[in-house]
Scaffold this active site. Structure first.
Site, short mmCIF file in Angstrom:
data_model
loop_
_atom_site.label_atom_id
_atom_site.label_comp_id
_atom_site.label_asym_id
_atom_site.label_seq_id
_atom_site.Cartn_x
_atom_site.Cartn_y
_atom_site.Cartn_z
N GLU A 7 -27.68 -8.52 2.27
CA GLU A 7 -26.56 -7.99 2.07
C GLU A 7 -26.42 -6.66 1.83
O GLU A 7 -25.44 -5.65 1.93
CB GLU A 7 -26.36 -8.63 0.88
CG GLU A 7 -27.24 -7.94 -0.48
CD GLU A 7 -28.72 -8.17 -0.65
OE1 GLU A 7 -29.48 -8.65 0.08
OE2 GLU A 7 -28.92 -6.90 -1.73
N ASP A 8 -27.75 -5.37 1.32
CA ASP A 8 -27.70 -4.54 1.12
C ASP A 8 -27.22 -3.55 2.44
O ASP A 8 -27.40 -2.55 2.74
CB ASP A 8 -29.05 -4.07 0.34
CG ASP A 8 -30.10 -4.51 1.28
OD1 ASP A 8 -29.96 -5.06 2.28
OD2 ASP A 8 -31.41 -4.09 0.65
N ASP A 55 -31.72 -3.93 -8.82
CA ASP A 55 -32.56 -5.00 -8.53
C ASP A 55 -32.48 -4.84 -10.35
O ASP A 55 -33.23 -4.16 -10.70
CB ASP A 55 -33.50 -5.10 -7.61
CG ASP A 55 -32.84 -5.10 -6.06
OD1 ASP A 55 -31.87 -5.82 -5.93
OD2 ASP A 55 -33.98 -4.79 -5.24
N ARG A 64 -34.34 -8.40 8.38
CA ARG A 64 -33.88 -7.59 8.32
C ARG A 64 -33.62 -6.23 9.45
O ARG A 64 -32.61 -6.07 9.23
CB ARG A 64 -34.00 -6.58 7.50
CG ARG A 64 -34.84 -6.68 5.79
CD ARG A 64 -35.42 -6.32 4.87
NE ARG A 64 -34.53 -4.99 4.29
CZ ARG A 64 -33.29 -4.91 3.46
NH1 ARG A 64 -33.37 -5.96 3.20
NH2 ARG A 64 -33.11 -3.91 2.60
N ASP A 66 -35.80 -5.55 -11.20
CA ASP A 66 -36.93 -4.99 -11.27
C ASP A 66 -37.39 -3.12 -10.90
O ASP A 66 -38.40 -2.74 -10.81
CB ASP A 66 -37.94 -5.96 -10.57
CG ASP A 66 -37.96 -5.46 -9.23
OD1 ASP A 66 -36.67 -5.36 -8.66
OD2 ASP A 66 -38.96 -6.27 -8.59
N ARG A 77 -24.97 -11.19 -5.81
CA ARG A 77 -25.00 -10.50 -6.05
C ARG A 77 -23.38 -9.33 -7.18
O ARG A 77 -23.88 -8.99 -7.98
CB ARG A 77 -25.94 -9.76 -5.77
CG ARG A 77 -26.14 -8.95 -4.53
CD ARG A 77 -27.39 -7.69 -4.10
NE ARG A 77 -27.46 -6.94 -5.69
CZ ARG A 77 -28.51 -6.31 -5.26
NH1 ARG A 77 -29.37 -6.50 -4.44
NH2 ARG A 77 -29.00 -5.62 -6.59
N ARG A 94 0.72 -1.15 0.20
CA ARG A 94 -0.11 -0.11 0.25
C ARG A 94 0.26 1.26 0.59
O ARG A 94 1.87 1.37 0.65
CB ARG A 94 -1.38 0.09 1.31
CG ARG A 94 -1.91 -0.61 1.20
CD ARG A 94 -2.78 -0.83 2.08
NE ARG A 94 -3.69 -1.78 2.21
CZ ARG A 94 -3.21 -2.66 3.45
NH1 ARG A 94 -2.48 -2.98 4.40
NH2 ARG A 94 -4.98 -3.81 3.61
#
Lengths: 714, 760
Positions: B668-669, B581, B713, B583, B565, B427
């Site tokens: 996951e979000d 997503d 959640r 949709d 995802r 780094r």
């Protein structure tokens, strides 16, 4: 009438003759004084010449042609051997330092002497490079001719190359130095340490507690925080120009002549199977001498010119050999070829301050076989960063013996006076590539509780000012109001006339009617955030101001404000233009109503280019543009506009009746944008397409009350 | 007549006067010029002479000297063995691309602090249960306290270490030690065991015993130091100039006898009761009353006047003087309180100084020059104080506020050495010393700052000349492609569980977007994945068809569910990832606007659907809410832009967290939001008015309408908060709209017109 004239001229005669005499006397006196003082000095010198005064010190004479000869006898005591675990805290006498001020070391150079052995052989060869080192110190700001007040003492015995001095006799000569004291606070320069067959990584010399500025240290011999690692100077590098070919033709080039056999074999294997490595060796010519300006490819024998060929390489190899650091490293840096350093446990030159990770790739010795794989994995971005860093660092720290010497002194100076030290960015981040350092770098949402201070610049519009004050105090987070009274001819109204407020209000009278007064970091501003606001901006609601402050809290290093403007490039005039129409982009917010951190006021007053501040005060305009440039240049971030456009009585249109004046004002502002961009050398402003609104702005209420209801009504 | 004579006279006098003046002036001027000329010529001459002499001097080394090859003579053997270095004492061959750490099973007594150290490592992503796979070993033998007089001391360490099955004189082992030596001399080397080739992570190390580039210096921390989480920075106010009450403070013990007493004994000379508060007490140990000196009573009186905590937070500088050992607790305490440490501890190696640049956060004073300290701190400019204090907070937060951070930093330093050895990559120094720090940046991700979301990227370095195309056979091992830099395009990363009209509409909108470079469609459904290679543009759009890559998650990442995802990052060619997503009903305009905003905030999540968290007093737990009032704290990556490096970091988050997501097939979000907030300490950014981010009419029953889903959640949120030790999410009250959003101007002027029509 005549009599009158006569009388007058008589007076004049008297007067002029008097003046004349005065002149005469003055000049005669001056002449006498000069002559007398000359005579006095000469006499003084003649009479006191035999016994030089002790408090006066002649700078060291570096002329090597006329130095006294000093013969060293074999029975002289030798200096003590080098203490390998010295630290700055234990081996260095700090009490000697600090006499040149609290941020500067003082250095003394011992007078030159021609040391000789009993057989009249010189104990060391006095080289040109060592002469330049001494000469650089002699002319540097650190030099002192007085050994008593010196913090660092430099013996004037050349110890740069281990092969050209006698360790035994130099040790005796050091011991014989007047202030040696086991090497305490002495500085020894060396570039090529160690002799065959062992090639020690530190100069073979009894140096006691002396600091060694040496080339080729390894991590065992280097005393961290005490010694300084310096490069091995190469006189070829100094002649390499900074020009670069458009295209680098070779991926990796190796031009080093003294590659150890085992690594050479590995490289030959790589070179034979790949075109990416150009492996060069000395040319095998019939004549006995080696031509150092030519290199030949191993297999084909193709001839290349050295050092020109190195500019054709993207990467250049430098491998440990007898010694750990090689002079070829300097040639590589100067050629702007990215060095691949193969030398385990080497201490790179100036490693304490120069970040070699930004200058080179380091390859462990047992990984030479993976050379190609590692070089290929270097991304293009890293290559670019390394490439541009090389020449910049070379020119700053390595380009000549003078620079190497000065860098060494500076590192010692920074170790002694850490407060005077320059930061990592100053040493390793060229500002033309990375820009300035943001003074607000801690990622935080600023606290709400301290609130903000409103700074109102006013001249004489008292009614509007009072209206504004009455409006401002209804903002919950307002902590204090500061009225900057810019009118020197008129007193501010007495306190009885001011509106009654529940927040502290303070009036500051300025000495001069300057626009920059609004950005002075007044001590009275004790919050982080200040709201600069014109005395006629009375259309902002408390909700809008409160929301503006909340937005600023989330972006505390930016200007957050209400009216916004844009800069555009005008193709017809080839200049930047100022734009105030309805646009889809903004790049400035006007400081007629804007929040910003107090540090920017300090920057505006103390760090902004003086030319800009002068322009602003001379033209009585563009202080807001200057502020936007300043912040955008330091942070490289655009400002944030809050809530929709209001009908601001914009500062540009103070004189709406006079359209011509208005047009002139606008063209002046365009000129400002163009001029400031030129002063900074680039267009610092950045356009953005977004503004900040409250989360529920223009939302049909769904039962949840709005936090900032009174926002956006025009 | 008379008159003329007089005037003539005047004239003459005038003339004479002129002449006299001139004469003298000319005389003096000539003298000066002559002198000046003489000296320049003299100087010039001497310089010429000097230069010619200089050029006559020989150069220090001939070409032969400079290119000396190793001699063929036998090297003489060295008598002394050298202290360890990574090259000599560490076996790199055991470390692969992803080096693992093996912690021995615990046997025998272990102190509470060391138990925390071990458990933190065992739960980390570095841990492995297979000792043969490991590259670094951590003994479960408590070596923290080597002081035999201490109650925490564990006896018999040496023999227990040597009995470890993989010990081999300590090779590739890491040993933690906080206290070495004992009363009265506190010798640093008195560890009670021989570390051999083991890397020693130790507190209070001095320059002389420290094995450079091998050992690691630790901070001294309390027994109560939190295992995880830790208190957030307390002094985040950047008031300028610093308004603190005292300039310099110290409150501590002073030793009436024994080591470490010199400095502390003289501190009272500097105490002035107002600006400089330097108070000491003799009260410590059992026998202080017998050994006390004449100042003790007075000192104790002053000492009791001040409160330690108050001093820390009310003082600009805090003196960190050595105690019995070089390091002291007060170093971390000062750091946490934003009080700039002034070090009086000659020879101390500061914690992690291999990578942390302490010049940015502390002031070095010299014990020998104690009386200069007041002058020293007074001469620090207010601007420097501001920078120093910010850096104390930054470092405290990133590397010191919990045992987990201290241990991870130690491990990351070693892993970085391994990476530097294997791939010549480490780094950048600045990454360690700026936000988000080394623990928030993967060592293997990228090798340039251009690859990372570093707030504001440096102006791009001009391209280096292109390397020639390599005609050679491809390298044997496939190289990891360098990560992409932020440029002018994004990749749409779709997570699709079923085809629907909404999906087709979204795909059409993406194809219409100005900045989309590629679509990666992660197909997670039992049905066969659609075979889509590219998307054609609308009529009139002359661009090439948009490339599409369909990845079937059920075959590529079986059992991963929703965690899959963000797995196919290898297929993402841009730094900007638009996570969608399948949709999400986003318009092309919304996609473009989001990307434009994200370019300004690459380190944050920038998107449309916002959520918020709150503390539920009744349940005593965190609650999750999709109805926001005036603030939000999450932007769901169902329609949001995230930096690719951030997603890579998500994949490297703690195993426990990822297991929680995999088990729940949900959250996951939320995890991503927590992670980003934890790293950047900034809230996400919500755009415009859009509330709904699911198509309104679904043919199949969405899990989103399931109340069970919501409860899950909620529990995720609490799991994450426990795992981090605190709630990392931060709130924001603002959203970002296009400049003319809903302004009363002609829509023709507006760039983003259709966005205004989106119902909230």
């Amino acid at each position: 009438m005549a009599a009158e004239t006569l009388l007058k001229s008589n007076k004049q005669i008297k007067y002029t003759s008097y003046r004349n005499i005065l002149y005469h006397r003055f000049f005669v006196g001056l002449l006498l004084f000069i002559v007398l003082s000359l005579v006095f000095t000469v006499l003084f010198n003649v009479f006191t010449g035999s016994s030089p005064r002790t408090d006066f010190h002649e700078p060291v004479n570096l002329d090597p042609s006329s130095v006294p000869v000093l013969q060293l006898r074999r029975d002289l005591p030798k200096s003590q051997s080098r203490l390998s675990n010295c630290t700055y805290w234990e081996c260095f006498n700090v009490y000697r330092c600090g006499r040149g001020g609290h941020d500067k070391i003082t250095i003394y150079i011992y007078p030159l002497k021609d040391y000789q052995t009993e057989n009249r052989r010189p104990i060391s060869q006095f080289s040109k490079e060592f002469y330049i080192i001494l000469d650089t110190i002699r002319h540097s700001k650190y030099y002192t001719p007085n050994p008593e007040e010196a913090c660092i003492l430099v013996p004037s015995i050349d110890t740069l190359n281990q092969n050209s001095f006698s360790s035994e006799y130099v040790g005796r000569a050091l011991q014989a130095l007047q202030y040696w004291n086991n090497g305490e606070n002495h500085l020894i320069f060396n570039m090529l340490p160690g002799k065959a067959p062992n090639y020690d990584s530190v100069v073979t010399l009894n140096t006691g507690k002396a600091i060694i500025a040496g080339g080729g240290f390894d991590t065992w011999s280097f005393r961290y925080g005490f010694d300084v690692s310096i490069p091995v100077y190469s006189h070829i590098a100094e002649k390499i120009e900074s020009s670069q070919p458009k295209q680098k033709n070779y991926m990796i080039i190796s031009t080093q002549l003294n590659i150890p056999q085992n690594y050479l074999e590995q490289l030959q294997n790589i070179a034979s199977s790949s075109n990416d490595l150009l492996l060069l060796d000395q040319c095998k010519s019939e004549s006995s001498g080696i031509d150092y300006t030519k290199r030949c490819e191993y297999t084909t024998g193709r001839i290349f010119n050295y050092p020109e060929i190195m500019k054709e390489g993207m990467f250049c190899l430098v491998i440990r050999s007898a010694r750990l650091t090689q002079a070829v490293l300097m040639d590589i840096l100067a050629s702007q070829c990215i060095p691949i350093v193969v030398a385990d446990s080497v201490v790179m030159p100036f490693n304490s301050h120069v970040d070699w990770n930004k200058l080179s790739l380091s390859l462990p010795e047992d990984n030479v076989k993976n050379l190609l794989k590692i070089v290929h994995s270097v991304s293009n971005e890293r290559r670019g960063e390394l490439y541009w860093q090389l020449r910049w660092a070379y020119d700053r720290y390595f380009a000549s013996i003078e620079k190497i010497t000065l860098t060494t002194l500076e590192i010692i100076n920074e170790n002694l006076f850490p407060l005077a030290a320059r930061m990592y960015e100053d040493w390793n981040m060229p500002e033309h590539l990375y820009g300035p350092v943001n003074p607000l770098f801690l990622p935080v949402t600023a606290a709400k509780a301290p609130g903000f201070t409103a700074v109102i610049l006013t001249y004489d519009r008292v009614d509007s000012l009072f209206a504004l004050v009455r409006k401002l105090v209804r903002t919950p987070s307002l902590a204090k109001i500061l009225v900057v009274w810019n009118n020197q001819r008129k007193q501010p109204p007495p306190s009885s006339e001011w509106p009654v407020t529940n927040k502290p209000l303070k009036i500051i009278r300025t000495k001069e009617n300057k626009l920059s007064n609004r950005f002075f970091p007044y001590d009275e501003i004790d919050t982080e955030c200040q709201l600069t606001i014109d005395d006629d901006i009375i259309m902002l609601t408390p909700d809008e101001l409160e929301f503006g402050f909340d937005v600023w809290r989330e972006f505390p290093d930016r200007i957050v404000g209400f009216p916004s403007r844009l800069h555009v490039w005008d193709n017809t005039t080839n200049s930047w233009r100022y734009h105030s129409e309805w646009t889809n982009q903004i790049s400035m917010v006007l400081t007629g109503a804007a929040f910003h951190h107090k540090i920017w006021s300090w920057y505006y007053t103390h760090k902004m280019p003086a030319e800009i501040r002068r322009w602003v005060d001379d033209n009585f305009n563009c202080e807001d543009i200057a502020m936007n440039f300043l912040v955008a240049n330091v942070t490289r971030k655009p400002p944030i506009k809050v809530t929709p456009r209001k009908k601001f009585k914009c500062p540009e249109c103070t004189n709406t009746e006079m359209l011509s004046a208005d047009a002139r004002h606008m063209s002046q502002r365009s000129a400002c944008v163009d001029r400031f961009a030129k002063i900074y050398g680039h267009m610092a402003l950045k356009p953005v397409e977004f503004r900040a609104d409250p989360l529920q702005y223009r939302e049909t209420s769904s039962g949840i009350p709005h936090v900032y209801p009174d926002i956006g009504a025009l | 007549m008379n008159f003329t004579a007089v005037s003539q006279c005047i004239f003459i006098i005038h003339f004479y006067e002129m002449q006299a003046k001139k004469r003298y002036i000319i005389l003096i001027a000539t003298c000066i010029i002559l002198l000046y000329g003489f000296y320049t010529v003299l100087n010039f001459k001497s310089e010429l002479v000097q230069r010619s002499r200089r050029d006559q001097l020989p150069t220090f080394a001939s070409f032969e000297d400079l290119s000396e090859a190793p001699s063929l003579l036998q090297r003489q053997p060295r008598s002394t063995s050298k202290p360890c270095r990574m090259e000599t004492c560490f076996d790199f061959t055991k470390c692969g691309d992803d080096p693992k750490i093996y912690v021995y099973p615990t046997e025998g007594p272990v102190s509470a602090s060391y138990r925390k150290v071990l458990s933190v490592i065992r739960e980390s992503r570095y841990a492995t249960r297979d000792p043969n796979e490991a590259c670094l070993y951590i003994p479960a033998v408590d070596t923290l306290d080597a002081d035999p007089l201490s109650p925490e001391h564990v006896p018999d360490v040496a023999s227990r270490l040597s009995r470890l099955p993989y010990w081999k004189n300590g090779r590739n082992h890491l040993i933690f030690n906080l206290y070495a030596g004992t009363w009265p001399d506190y010798a640093e080397n008195a560890l009670g065991f021989d570390p051999g080739d083991a890397i020693l992570a130790r507190a209070s190390a001095s320059e002389t015993v420290f094995r450079e580039g091998f050992d690691i210096s630790l901070p001294l921390f309390h027994k109560e130091h939190p295992e995880k989480g830790g208190q957030p920075p307390s002094a985040t106010a950047n008031t300028f100039p610093a308004p603190r009450k005292h300039l310099l403070a110290f409150k501590g013990k002073r030793y009436v006898h024994g080591i470490g007493s010199e400095t502390r004994n003289s501190l009272w000379h500097l105490h002035d009761g107002n600006n400089l508060i330097l108070v000491t007490t003799c009260r410590h140990g059992k026998s202080w009353k017998d050994l006390r000196d004449e100042r003790c009573d007075e000192d104790n009186r002053e000492y009791d006047k001040f409160d330690y905590e108050q001093l820390l937070s009310n003082s600009t500088f805090c003196l960190v003087a050595r105690g019995r050992r070089l390091g002291s607790y007060r170093f971390l305490e000062a750091l946490a309180a934003g009080c700039v440490p002034v070090l009086l501890s000659n020879g101390w190696r500061l914690p992690f100084d291999e990578r942390i640049d302490w010049r940015r956060a502390v002031i070095w004073a010299d014990e020998r020059l104690l009386l200069q300290v007041p002058e020293l701190v007074r001469s620090v400019s207010p601007e420097r104080v501001l920078a120093l204090r910010q850096q104390t907070q930054l470092l405290w937060e990133q590397y010191f506020s919990s045992i987990e951070k201290i241990v991870f930093t130690t491990i990351e330093i070693i892993l970085e050495r391994i990476s530097a050895h294997r791939t010549s990559r480490q780094r950048e120094a600045l990454i360690w010393n700026a936000s988000p720090g080394a623990l928030g940046t993967l060592v293997c991700y990228g090798d340039s700052r251009a690859h990372l979301p570093l707030g504001v990227a440096a102006p791009p370095a001009p391209r280096a000349p292109q390397a020639p195309p390599s005609p050679l056979p491809a390298p044997s091992v496939p190289l990891t492609a360098p990560p992409p830099t932020s440029s002018g395009t994004y990749t749409a990363l779709l997570y699709v569980q079923a085809t629907s009209p909404a999906l087709h509409k979204l795909l059409a909108n993406i194809a219409n977007s100005e900045f989309c470079e590629k679509i990666v469609l992660v197909w997670d459904s039992e049905r066969a994945a659609p075979s889509l290679k590219s998307l054609s543009r609308v009529a009139g759009d002359t661009r090439e068809p948009l490339p599409v890559l369909v990845i079937d998650a059920t075959t590529h990442y079986p059992g991963e569910g929703v965690s899959a995802r963000w797995k196919p990052l290898w297929a993402v060619p841009t730094a900007a990832v638009f996570s969608l997503d399948g949709d999400a009903p986003l318009l092309a305009e919304e996609l473009d606007f989001a990307f434009k905003v994200w370019q300004n905030f690459p380190e944050r999540i920038v998107g449309y659907p916002a959520r918020s968290h709150f503390w539920d007093e009744a349940k005593g737990a965190w609650g999750y809410s999709s109805k926001w009032g005036g603030a939000y704290s999450m932007v769901l990556p169902g329609a949001a832009l995230v930096h690719r490096a951030t997603l890579a970091l998500y994949e490297a988050s703690a195993p426990a967290l990822r297991h929680a997501v995999r088990r729940a097939r949900n959250c996951e979000d939320i995890l991503l939001n927590c992670l980003v907030a934890h790293l950047t300490r900034r809230p996400p950014l919500k755009l415009a008015q859009r509330r709904r981010y699911k198509a309104a009419h679904h043919r199949y029953k969405s899990p989103w309408s399931d109340p069970e889903h919501f409860v899950q959640r909620q529990s995720c949120l609490n799991t994450f908060a426990t795992a981090w030790g605190y709630m990392p999410l931060m709130r924001s009250v603002l959203r970002l709209d296009p400049i003319l959003f809903k302004d009363p101007v002609s829509t023709l002027r507006k760039k983003y017109r259709k966005m205004e029509l989106v119902a909230s």
